[in-house]
Write an enzyme that holds these catalytic residues in place. Structure first.
Site, PDB file in Angstrom:
ATOM      1  N   CYS A 333       0.886  -1.317   0.046  1.00  0.00           N
ATOM      2  CA  CYS A 333      -0.083  -0.074  -0.068  1.00  0.00           C
ATOM      3  C   CYS A 333       0.776   1.334  -0.006  1.00  0.00           C
ATOM      4  CB  CYS A 333      -0.954  -0.189   1.141  1.00  0.00           C
ATOM      5  SG  CYS A 333      -2.306   1.009   0.992  1.00  0.00           S
ATOM      6  N   HIS A 432      -3.364  -5.520   1.275  1.00  0.00           N
ATOM      7  CA  HIS A 432      -3.204  -5.570   2.450  1.00  0.00           C
ATOM      8  C   HIS A 432      -3.853  -7.016   2.790  1.00  0.00           C
ATOM      9  CE1 HIS A 432      -2.272  -1.830   4.107  1.00  0.00           C
ATOM     10  NE2 HIS A 432      -3.324  -1.179   3.497  1.00  0.00           N
TER      11      HIS A 432
END
Length: 488
Positions: A333, A432
């Protein structure tokens, strides 16, 4: 079974007293008995968040508690989530969606507004479930926060729910914590406290009995039970990072994660922390990155400022040296965005408007935009000289990244994701939870150089952890004082 207690709130004497774990355990105890139960936390402050089935964002702790109930998490389970982006400000997320950034004073004055959202969410849960187990935040005895409180006794009074107070004996001063917390409450608040729970006790409980008797005599409140210290418990932390978890030397894959000021979703690394062949080390401010096989740049709530911090620590040069020596680097991310050429924030979404030069290892450019991507994802991961493997996870990011190739290493139902450098040393992705996918974890470890790598069944470990807590509650707490219908 019908319960006389339609809701129960767990408050703590301090942060990290054991509220999250106790709520998860109580939810599992109820679910075992066929009770349709849901967790609830009115207000959470955390940079560890989860994407719900209804496309919103809540604290990861409430997602774990929902799993303990055997249900999918929804935004009503954590209607207010505060994600700090500076020392004095945070993004305010209401019922799963970012509403605005506020400093602490503005948010304090805003609490009466969002109390309506809190009560709406709680009412919906009460309509859908037989009972709701509620987690407080911090301590109800924080005098400076009592006005407009929506997280502890302010909510309990408004919702008219009973409260138990938990304290961590491992910190020391447990009787002072419990006695003092109760003493600082108003008379009406004290009246709704139905008992105490002492958490993380080690040793012979007979040595504690005189203190328990004293506490009950002084307060008029029962000690519902003393929970043991559960060594090696596998449950996700809400925000605290354990930096003292080095497994020592040996034939282990060395993985290093630099701790950024606004690190988000550090629970991404729990499967690696539990892996028997991996030594995972979090490196805090002021320390050099130790020799490693893999350096992972984590997610970040403030990418450009965390990127500047990374450079201030001298970690950029250490990453470059690590790559020259043949090591691997991965970004998740915000860490993935940092590995690109530029990170632009023209609208000031995460701070001052501007453009930051990235580390330049991946041929991507990112622009932060107001719309936040919140979605659960699934697809495949294919690293060089490997077959595609299944991957599941979730995305939480404000950036739009350009330069992603159609044959990117991650192919999701939402489209291609991630990038790999030409030297096969640097890999990044928005996903994630990537290590929670057993095959994906195995593939990444093989990419780094762990021969005969195996994944970790993280879901099974989490279930085992929840069951261990529930078993301890069944053994150590007098549940009939909470629910008279129960049989020991």
């Amino acid at each position: 079974m019908q319960l006389t207690t339609q809701a129960l709130m767990v408050q703590g004497t301090t942060s990290d007293a054991g509220k999250t774990v106790l709520v998860a355990g109580l939810c599992r105890v109820l679910a075992r008995r066929g009770i349709v139960v849901a967790p609830f936390k009115p207000q959470n402050m955390a940079l560890n968040s989860a994407v719900t089935i209804d496309g919103g964002e809540i604290g990861r702790a409430q997602a774990v508690q929902a799993f303990a109930c055997g249900i999918e998490p929804t935004t009503d389970m954590n209607p207010i989530l505060l994600k700090p982006n500076t020392d004095i400000g945070a993004q305010v997320i209401v019922q799963g969606k970012a509403r605005q950034d506020m400093d602490a004073v503005a948010y304090h004055n805003y609490k009466p507004v969002v109390m309506g959202d809190v009560m709406d969410s709680f009412a919906r849960l009460q309509q859908q479930y037989q009972t709701v187990v509620i987690e407080g935040a911090g301590s109800p005895a924080e005098i400076n926060l009592r006005e407009h409180d929506i997280a502890n006794m302010g909510f309990a009074e408004r919702a008219d729910v009973p409260v138990i107070i938990v304290a961590d004996i491992d910190r020391g001063g447990v009787f002072a914590h419990l006695y003092g917390t109760l003493a600082l409450l108003s008379e009406s608040e004290q009246a709704r406290v139905v008992g105490f729970v002492i958490n993380r006790f080690r040793g012979d409980i007979s040595l504690l009995e005189s203190g328990l008797t004293w506490l009950e005599e002084k307060t008029g409140k029962p000690v519902l039970g003393v929970l043991p210290y559960l060594h090696g418990l596998m449950l996700e932390a809400e925000d605290a990072i354990n930096i003292n978890q080095h497994k020592g030397d040996g034939e282990l894959l060395k993985v290093v994660v630099p701790v950024l000021p606004r690190i988000s979703n550090h629970t991404d690394f729990d499967p690696l922390r539990m892996h028997p062949n991996v030594d995972l080390v979090f490196v805090p401010k002021g320390q050099p990155l130790p020799p490693a096989d893999l350096i992972i740049l984590p997610g970040s709530k403030s990418v450009r400022s965390d990127l500047a911090f990374l450079r201030e620590q001298g970690w950029q040069q250490q990453i470059a040296r690590h790559l020259r020596l043949g090591g691997k680097v991965m970004g998740i991310c915000g860490g993935y965005q940092m590995l690109g050429r530029t990170v632009a924030d023209p609208a000031g979404i995460e701070g001052e408007p501007g453009v930051s030069e990235g580390l330049g290892y991946l041929a991507i450019d990112t622009e932060l935009k107001a719309h936040k991507h919140l979605r659960q994802v699934k697809g495949t991961l294919q690293l060089p000289e490997q077959q595609p493997v299944a991957i599941t996870g979730y995305e939480i990011h404000a950036g739009v990244t350009g330069g992603v190739a159609s044959d990117a290493p991650v192919q999701l139902d939402a489209g291609p994701d991630g990038a790999l450098d030409m030297d096969n040393q640097v890999f990044g992705s928005y996903v994630h939870g990537i290590f929670e996918s057993e095959q994906a974890c195995q593939a990444i470890l093989q990419w780094v150089g762990l021969h005969n790598a195996q994944g970790v069944d993280f879901a099974a470990l989490r279930e085992e952890g929840i069951d261990r807590v529930a078993d301890a509650i069944e053994t150590s707490l007098d549940l009939k004082k909470l629910w008279p219908e129960f049989e020991r």
